[in-house]
Write a protein that holds these residues in place. Structure first.
Motif, PDB file in Angstrom:
ATOM      1  N   SER A   1       5.929  -6.319 -15.431  1.00  0.00           N
ATOM      2  CA  SER A   1       4.968  -6.184 -14.334  1.00  0.00           C
ATOM      3  C   SER A   1       4.440  -4.757 -14.253  1.00  0.00           C
ATOM      4  CB  SER A   1       5.623  -6.554 -13.001  1.00  0.00           C
ATOM      5  OG  SER A   1       6.545  -5.559 -12.602  1.00  0.00           O
TER       6      SER A   1
ATOM      7  N   ASP B   1       4.100  -2.910 -11.675  1.00  0.00           N
ATOM      8  CA  ASP B   1       4.933  -2.074 -10.809  1.00  0.00           C
ATOM      9  C   ASP B   1       6.114  -1.494 -11.571  1.00  0.00           C
ATOM     10  OD1 ASP B   1       3.277  -2.530  -8.678  1.00  0.00           O
ATOM     11  OD2 ASP B   1       4.519  -4.094  -7.777  1.00  0.00           O
ATOM     12  N   ILE B   2       6.748  -2.328 -12.381  1.00  0.00           N
ATOM     13  CA  ILE B   2       7.904  -1.845 -13.149  1.00  0.00           C
ATOM     14  C   ILE B   2       7.454  -0.844 -14.209  1.00  0.00           C
ATOM     15  CG2 ILE B   2       9.695  -2.534 -14.789  1.00  0.00           C
ATOM     16  CD1 ILE B   2      10.035  -5.108 -13.237  1.00  0.00           C
TER      17      ILE B   2
ATOM     18  N   ALA C   1       4.912   1.176 -14.027  1.00  0.00           N
ATOM     19  CA  ALA C   1       4.615   2.435 -13.338  1.00  0.00           C
ATOM     20  C   ALA C   1       5.901   3.168 -12.952  1.00  0.00           C
ATOM     21  CB  ALA C   1       3.771   2.159 -12.098  1.00  0.00           C
ATOM     22  N   LYS C   2       6.889   2.414 -12.499  1.00  0.00           N
ATOM     23  CA  LYS C   2       8.163   3.027 -12.127  1.00  0.00           C
ATOM     24  C   LYS C   2       8.841   3.659 -13.332  1.00  0.00           C
ATOM     25  CE  LYS C   2      12.676   1.905 -10.086  1.00  0.00           C
ATOM     26  NZ  LYS C   2      13.527   0.814  -9.530  1.00  0.00           N
TER      27      LYS C   2
END
Length: 441
Positions: free
Chosen positions: A340, A342-343, A345-346
């Motif tokens: 994903s 979000d992951i 980017a993290k």
């Protein structure tokens, strides 16, 4: 045709070389930083990943919004080549579209006011460039295209297979630039360690180095973008023996986990990659740069953690971090188990923090050392500080240092090599005291 030109070069240094070729063909134009007064606006675009594509399109559209009515807006380069049909339909604001094959024909395109896409990628062959950004350093393009099949990379789909320049062409270009006062060169391509393999020559870079070393006036050189499986120990040893080419090793390994390297179709696994990296690191005065991709399909937390541990402990001098971009025409695009956004980017943030610390550790080791530097000009930080770089560093890529003192009575010259002692690390910037000038590498 009126003759004020505003030109923007996006993406990599290879794009910059192509932009300089276009500037050479348009020497009768007056360059302007103000796009609103330009008669011709050219954007040499990048189409590698989503972020680059977005930057390219936004740049084109923002320049269109501010340009004068009778100006010409040209969209050139990789993004234009890759999506020519879609872009010509969806961005009517652009007057002329051209790709990666007609940089040396830009003057003709402006006269014709027509879009053109040649079938072959442009290779420099006698074209005069307007070198930008330096009075002593220039990038030299070795080839275009790539024979690798990396899972995440779309470049071969729009730049084709490896197409190397011949040695005579490169030597002639370097000789011409030396005659104009340039003495420091960075050799670039998509896969530099494969240079001349399309002509059935396996030791192309060694032949290149031997040829360049014969050119009087070349004082300093480095090779960018080595590929693991086409980089041999013999090549590394030959670089180490060179009196002109630095022990500068730019090898984007993209990951270190064995399973992920296989998924990425990188050719070499962890063991062979480490063998190359460890040898590079063992050489005197070596500089080792790499890049990593986070969030490739099927990348587990364990794989990511292994990459982070390696980035933190190996001792790289510089690291680039790229967030995986899902590109059509690549094999990764069709893979299951996508990560994903979000992951991704993290993970990019986590690895980015590690990279910052790694870079500071590399810089801290310089304090107290005497090294060769080149002064580029006044710094943007303070009028009494001069902006410089270590001679081995690639310009605009590896950073700058500040000269804040000297033992010489004479004024310091821009574009000249000096011996200097690194005195302090302030934040992420080194400071140095100049001891004396040198005319040798």
């Amino acid at each position: 045709m009126s003759n004020k030109l505003h030109i923007v070069s996006l993406g990599c240094t290879k794009n910059l070389v192509d932009t300089e070729v276009m500037m050479g063909k348009l020497k009768n134009f007056e360059l302007t930083d103000n796009s609103e007064e330009a008669d011709v606006i050219i954007v040499n675009t990048c189409g590698f990943i989503d972020a680059a594509k977005e930057e390219s399109i936004n740049t084109v559209l923002s320049l269109h919004e501010a340009r004068k009515d009778d100006s010409l807006l040209v969209m050139a380069g990789c993004l234009s080549e890759r999506y020519k049909d879609d872009l010509m339909e969806q961005i009517p604001e652009v007057d002329i579209f051209t790709g990666v094959g007609d940089y040396d024909k830009i003057d003709e395109l402006l006269i014709e006011k027509k879009s053109r896409f040649s079938e072959e990628v442009y290779l420099i062959d006698g074209a005069e460039r307007v070198v930008t950004g330096s009075s002593y350093h220039a990038y030299i393009k070795l080839s275009e295209g790539c024979n690798q099949t990396c899972s995440f990379c779309a470049i071969p789909s729009f730049k084709g297979k490896l197409n190397s320049r011949n040695l005579d062409s490169i030597a002639k270009e370097v000789e011409g630039l030396v005659a104009r006062g340039y003495w420091d060169f960075s050799f670039v391509s998509q896969d530099s360690s494969s240079y001349l393999r399309d002509q059935n020559v396996k030791d192309g870079l060694t032949l290149l180095m031997q040829r360049i070393e014969l050119i009087e006036g070349v004082k300093s050189a480095r090779i960018l973008y080595l590929y693991p499986s086409t980089t041999s120990m013999t090549l590394l040893q030959n670089i180490a023996k060179s009196k002109i080419f630095h022990n500068y090793f730019d090898m984007p390994i993209q990951h270190i986990n064995d399973d992920m390297l296989r998924l990425m179709k990188r050719g070499f696994g962890k063991e062979k990659t480490l063998e190359l990296l460890n040898y590079m690191r063992s050489l005197p005065n070596s500089f080792v740069r790499t890049s990593f991709i986070v969030g490739h399909p099927n990348e587990t937390e364990a794989m990511f953690d292994e990459m982070c541990d390696f980035a933190a402990t190996f001792g790289f001098d510089r690291i680039n971090v790229f967030a995986y971009s899902d590109e059509e025409t690549t094999s990764a695009y069709d893979m299951d188990e996508k990560i994903s956004a979000d992951i991704i980017a993290k993970r990019a943030q986590i690895l980015g923090d590690i990279v910052s610390q790694s870079t500071k550790m590399s810089l801290a080791k310089e304090v107290g050392q005497t090294t060769q530097i080149v002064i580029d000009g006044e710094s943007e930080e303070h009028e009494y500080l001069l902006s410089a770089r270590k001679l081995i560093w690639a310009p605009e890529i590896d950073g700058e240092l500040y000269v804040n003192d000297r033992t010489l009575d004479e004024d310091l010259e821009f574009g000249k090599i000096y011996n200097a002692k690194i005195t302090e690390l302030v934040g992420d910037i080194l400071t140095a005291t100049v001891d004396n000038a040198t005319t040798s590498k």
